[in-house]
Design a protein around this motif. Structure first.
Motif, PDB file in Angstrom:
ATOM      1  N   ARG A  13      14.357   5.639   4.591  1.00  0.00           N
ATOM      2  CA  ARG A  13      13.152   5.855   5.397  1.00  0.00           C
ATOM      3  C   ARG A  13      13.336   5.203   6.760  1.00  0.00           C
ATOM      4  NH1 ARG A  13       7.806   2.975   3.649  1.00  0.00           N
ATOM      5  NH2 ARG A  13       7.072   4.172   5.440  1.00  0.00           N
ATOM      6  N   HIS A  71       8.286   4.542  -1.694  1.00  0.00           N
ATOM      7  CA  HIS A  71       8.304   4.069  -0.300  1.00  0.00           C
ATOM      8  C   HIS A  71       9.419   4.725   0.514  1.00  0.00           C
ATOM      9  CE1 HIS A  71       5.019   1.342  -0.916  1.00  0.00           C
ATOM     10  NE2 HIS A  71       5.599   0.864  -1.993  1.00  0.00           N
ATOM     11  N   ASP A  99       9.102  15.760   1.907  1.00  0.00           N
ATOM     12  CA  ASP A  99       7.875  16.120   1.189  1.00  0.00           C
ATOM     13  C   ASP A  99       7.086  17.169   1.958  1.00  0.00           C
ATOM     14  OD1 ASP A  99       7.701  14.066   3.116  1.00  0.00           O
ATOM     15  OD2 ASP A  99       5.730  13.450   2.390  1.00  0.00           O
ATOM     16  N   LYS A 113       9.165   8.624   5.637  1.00  0.00           N
ATOM     17  CA  LYS A 113       9.851   8.380   4.360  1.00  0.00           C
ATOM     18  C   LYS A 113      10.719   9.598   4.007  1.00  0.00           C
ATOM     19  CE  LYS A 113       5.726   7.306   2.370  1.00  0.00           C
ATOM     20  NZ  LYS A 113       4.762   6.743   1.390  1.00  0.00           N
ATOM     21  N   TYR A 155       0.840  -1.214   0.000  1.00  0.00           N
ATOM     22  CA  TYR A 155       0.000   0.000   0.000  1.00  0.00           C
ATOM     23  C   TYR A 155       0.872   1.260   0.000  1.00  0.00           C
ATOM     24  CZ  TYR A 155       0.689   1.231   4.977  1.00  0.00           C
ATOM     25  OH  TYR A 155       1.218   1.621   6.177  1.00  0.00           O
TER      26      TYR A 155
END
Ligand code: MTE
Length: 352
Positions: free
Chosen positions: A180, A175, A135, A193, A29
């Motif tokens: 990460r 991922h 991010d 991550k 996922y």
């Protein structure tokens, strides 16, 4: 994949794809709060700072050379896993309707966070270890890089990995490449991550996402809740999901194989799974896989003989502390829709 949102990308595999112990990379996922950043691994550095004797700046090469490589097989489970069942009880606007597939298992390799913190010299007052990703999420108020923290006790426990590989292959960008965090047994949101900074500090992280991942009382308004209100999520609550048959399947009556997973979180394991096809009046005990380690889900299976008609299949897990899952989504409903660990339920129709 069942894509809940394309931007940012959020998707889960169909439940039947999760019957293997380890999840293939293209089936795992994906849960993102912002755009997936493209990072240059050559110029990337990990900063380790805060309450340490020696702040560090480490390139990928230095991480590989200076620390022993470690591997852990661990299940990640999003706190929003199985939110869809909560929505049937009461709506939760703006949140992805995750089914039972916001969870997956991989073998993760990289360096041990404990080894890196030992090299930096963790100071006695450091009670929390904070992680900062790259991010920038517009969902955050104000917009900021995704971050989280875990207790220093968990961070130095040995199982927490700074991972550059997944299932023996280079960590995919989606991922978290180049590096990460993997925090086995804790909600996925703490496994940051695209990590660029590890900070030892007295207090938990003040990152927006550290405080958003919490269970508020049903009557609370998340937009107005006091930052101190609610249960901040760390270790995963005991949970299970039904993987086969498919939701809404049309089946011949008679023997039907039911397969699922159960996951106990932190260092608990699953001790028993019960399955019922008559609303919980009677239960059969499913065959349960032995735990590979404390950090992974366990699959279970059983054969039920289903008479013709509409049937609800129910599964409930017990853990090694004899805790059992709560019966209904109504019991655990909360305004952000986290940690739904009520009994797994699935409707099928059986034809004569
Ligand atoms: N890390 C960053 N930097 N940004 C994110 O949006 N999402 C978190 C966590 N780490 C996230 C993150 C959440 S909520 C989960 S459940 C897991 O990553 C999902 O990891 P995956 O996408 O590799 O399955």
């Amino acid at each position: 994949m069942i894509v809940h949102r394309t931007d940012p990308y959020n998707a889960e595999p169909p439940p039947g794809a999760l019957v293997g112990q380890v999840t293939p990379l293209d089936t795992f996922y994906g849960r993102n709060h912002g755009p997936i950043p493209r990072m240059d691994a050559a110029s990337w550095r990990l900063r380790v700072d805060g309450l340490v004797d020696r702040a560090l700046q480490l390139s990928m090469g230095e991480l590989e050379r200076r620390f022993p490589e470690r591997e852990v097989v661990a299940t990640l489970q999003c706190a929003g896993n199985r939110r869809a069942d909560l929505l049937e009880f009461r709506d939760i606007p703006g949140q992805e309707p995750w089914g039972p597939g916001a969870t997956s298992t991989a073998s993760w390799s990289g360096v041990g966070l404990a080894d890196v913190l030992a090299e930096a010299g963790l100071q006695a007052e450091a009670a929390h270890i904070a992680f900062t990703g790259t991010d920038v999420s517009q969902e955050a108020d104000p917009p900021q890089a995704f971050g989280a923290s875990i207790s220093a006790a968990k961070a130095t426990s040995g199982e927490v990995i700074l991972a550059w590989a997944m299932n023996g292959q280079a960590l995919p960008v989606a991922h978290g490449a180049p590096l990460r965090v993997v925090v086995p047994g804790w909600i996925g949101a703490r496994s940051v991550k695209w990590i660029q900074r590890v900070t030892a500090q007295v207090e938990p992280s003040d990152n927006y996402f550290q405080t958003v991942y919490k269970v508020l009382p049903p009557e609370a308004d998340p937009a107005k809740a006091d930052p101190g209100e609610g249960i901040i999520l760390g270790p995963v609550a005991l949970n299970c999901g039904i993987l086969r048959p498919d939701r809404g399947a049309q089946l011949p009556s008679g023997p039907t194989e039911v397969i699922g997973y159960a996951f106990a979180g932190e260092d608990r394991t699953v001790a028993r799974v019960d399955v019922s096809s008559n609303g919980g009046s009677t239960w059969v005990q499913a065959d349960l896989d032995a735990p590979e380690s404390a950090w992974t889900w366990q699959h279970w299976r059983t054969i039920l003989t289903l008479p013709a008609g509409e049937r609800e299949l129910i599964a409930r897990a017990w853990d090694s502390t004899a805790a059992v899952q709560p019966e209904s989504p109504a019991t655990v409903w909360n305004p952000k829709g986290y940690a739904n660990n009520s009994w797994a339920r699935l409707h099928v129709t059986c034809h004569p």
